[in-house]
Design a protein around this motif. Sequence first.
Motif, PDB file in Angstrom:
ATOM      1  N   PRO A 120       3.022 -10.165  -9.335  1.00  0.00           N
ATOM      2  CA  PRO A 120       3.330  -8.712 -10.414  1.00  0.00           C
ATOM      3  C   PRO A 120       2.472  -7.350 -10.850  1.00  0.00           C
ATOM      4  O   PRO A 120       1.256  -7.845  -9.829  1.00  0.00           O
ATOM      5  N   VAL A 121       2.699  -6.085 -10.807  1.00  0.00           N
ATOM      6  CA  VAL A 121       1.630  -5.304 -11.316  1.00  0.00           C
ATOM      7  C   VAL A 121       1.965  -4.234 -12.023  1.00  0.00           C
ATOM      8  O   VAL A 121       2.966  -3.911 -12.443  1.00  0.00           O
ATOM      9  N   GLY A 122       1.220  -4.612 -12.846  1.00  0.00           N
ATOM     10  CA  GLY A 122       1.136  -3.274 -14.093  1.00  0.00           C
ATOM     11  C   GLY A 122       0.012  -2.154 -13.973  1.00  0.00           C
ATOM     12  O   GLY A 122      -0.246  -1.501 -12.876  1.00  0.00           O
ATOM     13  N   ARG A 123       0.755  -1.468 -14.918  1.00  0.00           N
ATOM     14  CA  ARG A 123       0.395   0.129 -15.632  1.00  0.00           C
ATOM     15  C   ARG A 123       0.443   1.235 -13.881  1.00  0.00           C
ATOM     16  O   ARG A 123      -1.131   1.294 -13.963  1.00  0.00           O
ATOM     17  N   LEU A 124       1.831   0.875 -13.305  1.00  0.00           N
ATOM     18  CA  LEU A 124       1.572   1.369 -12.486  1.00  0.00           C
ATOM     19  C   LEU A 124       1.741   2.846 -12.494  1.00  0.00           C
ATOM     20  O   LEU A 124       2.025   3.496 -13.876  1.00  0.00           O
ATOM     21  N   ASP A 125       0.696   3.764 -11.633  1.00  0.00           N
ATOM     22  CA  ASP A 125       0.803   5.159 -12.013  1.00  0.00           C
ATOM     23  C   ASP A 125       1.484   5.160 -10.027  1.00  0.00           C
ATOM     24  O   ASP A 125       1.778   4.960  -9.373  1.00  0.00           O
ATOM     25  N   ALA A 126       1.691   7.439 -10.077  1.00  0.00           N
ATOM     26  CA  ALA A 126       1.698   7.569  -8.172  1.00  0.00           C
ATOM     27  C   ALA A 126       1.306   7.389  -7.411  1.00  0.00           C
ATOM     28  O   ALA A 126       1.084   6.429  -6.515  1.00  0.00           O
ATOM     29  N   LYS A 127      -0.365   7.408  -7.473  1.00  0.00           N
ATOM     30  CA  LYS A 127      -1.180   7.020  -7.195  1.00  0.00           C
ATOM     31  C   LYS A 127      -0.937   5.716  -6.968  1.00  0.00           C
ATOM     32  O   LYS A 127      -1.417   4.861  -5.393  1.00  0.00           O
ATOM     33  N   ARG A 128      -1.600   4.530  -7.828  1.00  0.00           N
ATOM     34  CA  ARG A 128      -1.125   2.784  -7.718  1.00  0.00           C
ATOM     35  C   ARG A 128       0.186   2.144  -6.745  1.00  0.00           C
ATOM     36  O   ARG A 128       0.240   1.866  -5.799  1.00  0.00           O
ATOM     37  N   LEU A 129       1.009   3.166  -6.645  1.00  0.00           N
ATOM     38  CA  LEU A 129       2.246   3.234  -5.967  1.00  0.00           C
ATOM     39  C   LEU A 129       2.861   3.322  -4.693  1.00  0.00           C
ATOM     40  O   LEU A 129       2.685   2.595  -4.048  1.00  0.00           O
ATOM     41  N   ALA A 130       2.091   4.571  -4.386  1.00  0.00           N
ATOM     42  CA  ALA A 130       2.102   4.710  -3.557  1.00  0.00           C
ATOM     43  C   ALA A 130       0.601   4.210  -2.499  1.00  0.00           C
ATOM     44  O   ALA A 130       1.054   3.813  -1.499  1.00  0.00           O
ATOM     45  N   ALA A 131      -0.184   3.399  -3.438  1.00  0.00           N
ATOM     46  CA  ALA A 131      -1.257   2.830  -2.190  1.00  0.00           C
ATOM     47  C   ALA A 131      -0.229   1.886  -2.288  1.00  0.00           C
ATOM     48  O   ALA A 131      -0.490   0.244  -0.533  1.00  0.00           O
ATOM     49  N   LEU A 132      -0.253   0.907  -2.779  1.00  0.00           N
ATOM     50  CA  LEU A 132       0.808  -0.141  -2.696  1.00  0.00           C
ATOM     51  C   LEU A 132       1.851  -0.445  -1.392  1.00  0.00           C
ATOM     52  O   LEU A 132       1.957  -0.854  -1.444  1.00  0.00           O
ATOM     53  N   VAL A 133       2.329   0.910  -1.921  1.00  0.00           N
ATOM     54  CA  VAL A 133       4.037   1.117  -1.144  1.00  0.00           C
ATOM     55  C   VAL A 133       3.145   0.957   0.594  1.00  0.00           C
ATOM     56  O   VAL A 133       3.529   0.142   1.674  1.00  0.00           O
ATOM     57  N   ASP A 134       2.155   1.697   0.689  1.00  0.00           N
ATOM     58  CA  ASP A 134       1.634   2.279   1.596  1.00  0.00           C
ATOM     59  C   ASP A 134       1.178   0.764   2.774  1.00  0.00           C
ATOM     60  O   ASP A 134       0.772   0.482   3.838  1.00  0.00           O
TER      61      ASP A 134
END
Length: 156
Positions: free
Chosen positions: A138-152
């Motif tokens: 699980p990953v919480g408190r996502l924002d665009a920057k964290r999502l991009a880092a997670l995906v990449d």
Amino acid sequence: MPSPSWSKERAEAIIEAHRRREGAALPILHALQEAFGYVPEDTVPLIAEALNLTRAEVHGIVTFYHDFRHAPPGRHVLKLCRAEACQSMGGDALAEAAQARLQAGWGETTGDGSLTLEPVYCLGLCACAPAAMLDGKPVGRLDAKRLAALVDGARR
Ligand code: FES
């Protein structure tokens, strides 16, 4: 997390192990997905015969539940929460950003086979919305920057 190729023998063993349970269809489908990463279409007639159901009935169960995949997943699976608390905290924009970044819609896998994007309806992380799960983590408190880092990071 590559899935093993499906085999009729393995599928029949799984079906046999669960067929006498109350409401056996769902446990069988979950076990097949656990074993192969998805529910192979070729297992539908096997399940139908074992449970004395029609193929249409089994197909209806498989397609009714969002959890069942119809194709092998990518090496990683990203589930983005689409339920209310996450939507109210920017989940829609994150979902659009994820789809654009991955060039994949819900239930689809990126062209390089690295990541499958799936919706999920509440991860119990509403206080940390918007939330997601990458390969079961699980990953919480996502924002665009964290999502991009997670995906990449997952696609490397
Ligand atoms: S609504 Fe997204 S974690 Fe609960």
